[in-house]
Write an enzyme that holds these catalytic residues in place. Structure first.
Site, short mmCIF file in Angstrom:
data_model
loop_
_atom_site.label_atom_id
_atom_site.label_comp_id
_atom_site.label_asym_id
_atom_site.label_seq_id
_atom_site.Cartn_x
_atom_site.Cartn_y
_atom_site.Cartn_z
N LEU A 31 0.75 -1.40 -0.22
CA LEU A 31 -0.33 0.02 -0.03
C LEU A 31 0.85 1.31 0.12
CD1 LEU A 31 -3.09 -0.01 0.18
CD2 LEU A 31 -3.01 0.56 2.56
N HIS A 32 1.38 1.41 -1.46
CA HIS A 32 2.64 2.42 -0.84
C HIS A 32 2.16 3.62 -1.03
CE1 HIS A 32 5.68 -0.40 -2.20
NE2 HIS A 32 5.16 -0.49 -3.46
#
Length: 310
Positions: A242-243
Site C-alpha cells: 500500500l505505497h
C-alpha cells in the site's frame, strides 16, 4: 480546528488513485487545494487525465485544480511503469471520461503561486510520484519553502533494496536529481519508503472489505487495489504494498508509524547504485525515515476514511 491544507503531487497510477480517493474522503480533516501531476507511472498526458478522473469520481470539481506538470525528468531519460499500472495507469479499468478540464496553469507555476500565498498558514505537500515539479518550483522560487509546513512523500528505500533496480525505488529512480533536491529542500520531510510500505500489504480479503462498503468510490478503490494485486502477483508473486495511500494515512494517523531522523542523499552518478537513497541516521536530521508501521491499523484507517463516501 482549521483543516490541514494539502497539495498532492502525483503520477496516477493505481495506488496514487487510491491515495487521492482517501484524501478526498477525509475532507473533514484535509483540504485538498490542488493536484499537480507529473510523468512517472505512465506519460504525463495520462497522469493528468487520471487525476481528473479520480477528482470527479470523488465528487470534487474545478475548485480543486488539476495542473499538468513536468513531462520528463530534469536530466535523465524518462522511465515509466506500465507493467505495474497497466497501459492507462489505472489498470485498464473502464472509468468514464473526465468532463472537467485540467487547469491551464502549469504545475510548477501553480506550486509557486499557491505556496507563496500560504506563508501565513503553510500547506503540506504530499508527493507520490517523481519529484520533478517540486524540485523545479524550489529552484524557480526558493522562497516557497516559507509556505510549506512539511513534505510527506512516498519514495526511496534502504534496508529493503529497490523495486525498479536492486538499489533504487521507482519514484526516486525516475528523477534522482529532483529527489536529491527535495530531500534537501530545507523543510521537514516524512518518508514512506519501501522499508515501511513493504510491511503494509492489502490482501484480497481486505480488498473485498473495501468493496463491501458499497459506494461507487469504495468499489472503484477496491477495483484499483485488486488490479494492483493482479499485476504485482504476475510480476513478483505477492500482493501489492500500500505505497501511496500510506502518505495520506500518515497525515491522518502519524501514531501508526515509527522511524528515525536522518539526512538523505541520492546517488546521481551513473552505475548500479543510480537512484539509490542514502539515509544518514542522526538526531539533527530534518527527515523522518519511517521503518515501522502497524499494518492492520493502517488498513483500518483507510477503510474508515473510504467508508465516509455515500
Amino acid at each position: 480546528m482549521r483543516k490541514r491544507q494539502i497539495i498532492i503531487d502525483c503520477d496516477p497510477g493505481l495506488d496514487d488513485a487510491v491515495a487521492l480517493l482517501t484524501a478526498f474522503a477525509a475532507s473533514d480533516t484535509l483540504d485538498v487545494i490542488g493536484i499537480t501531476t507529473v510523468a512517472g507511472n505512465v506519460p504525463g498526458d495520462l497522469t493528468a487525465r487520471n487525476a481528473r478522473i479520480i477528482r470527479e469520481l470523488a465528487g470534487a470539481g474545478k475548485d480543486v485544480p488539476v495542473c499538468k506538470g513536468a513531462p520528463v525528468p530534469m536530466l535523465r531519460d524518462a522511465v515509466t511503469a506500465e507493467d505495474f499500472h497497466g497501459s492507462t495507469g489505472l489498470g485498464n479499468i473502464d472509468f468514464p471520461k473526465p468532463r472537467i478540464p485540467a487547469s491551464r496553469q502549469h504545475a510548477v507555476n501553480f506550486l509557486v503561486k499557491t505556496l507563496r500565498a500560504t506563508k501565513g498558514f503553510p500547506a503540506t505537500l504530499v508527493i507520490t510520484g517523481p519529484m520533478t515539479n517540486i524540485a523545479l518550483a524550489s529552484v524557480m522560487a526558493p522562497d516557497i519553502t516559507r509556505g510549506i509546513k512539511e513534505i510527506v512523500l512516498m519514495g526511496g528505500a534502504d534496508s529493503e533494496g529497490g523495486n525498479i533496480t536492486p538499489h533504487a525505488e521507482f519514484n526516486v529512480f525516475a528523477d534522482p536529481h529532483a529527489a536529491h533536491a527535495v530531500f534537501n529542500i530545507g523543510v521537514p520531510v516524512r518518508v514512506l519508503n519501501l522499508d515501511v510500505t513493504h510491511q503494509i500489504r492489502t490482501s484480497d480479503q481486505q480488498v473485498e472489505r473495501v468493496r463491501a462498503l458499497g459506494s461507487r468510490q469504495a468499489i472503484a478503490a477496491a477495483d484499483l487495489l485488486a488490479a494492483s494485486n493482479r499485476l504485482e502477483v504476475a510480476a513478483k508473486a505477492r500482493v501489492a504494498p500500500l505505497h501511496d495511500p500510506s502518505t495520506i494515512i500518515a497525515l491522518l494517523r502519524p501514531d501508526l508509524f515509527d522511524g528515525r531522523k536522518a539526512r538523505v542523499s541520492v546517488v546521481t552518478e551513473e552505475g548500479d547504485r543510480f537512484g539509490k537513497t542514502v539515509p544518514e541516521y542522526r538526531e539533527d536530521g530534518h527527515v523522518l525515515w519511517y521503518d515501522k508501521a502497524d499494518a492492520d491499523d493502517v488498513f483500518s484507517e483507510m477503510l474508515g476514511q473510504l467508508g465516509k463516501y455515500r
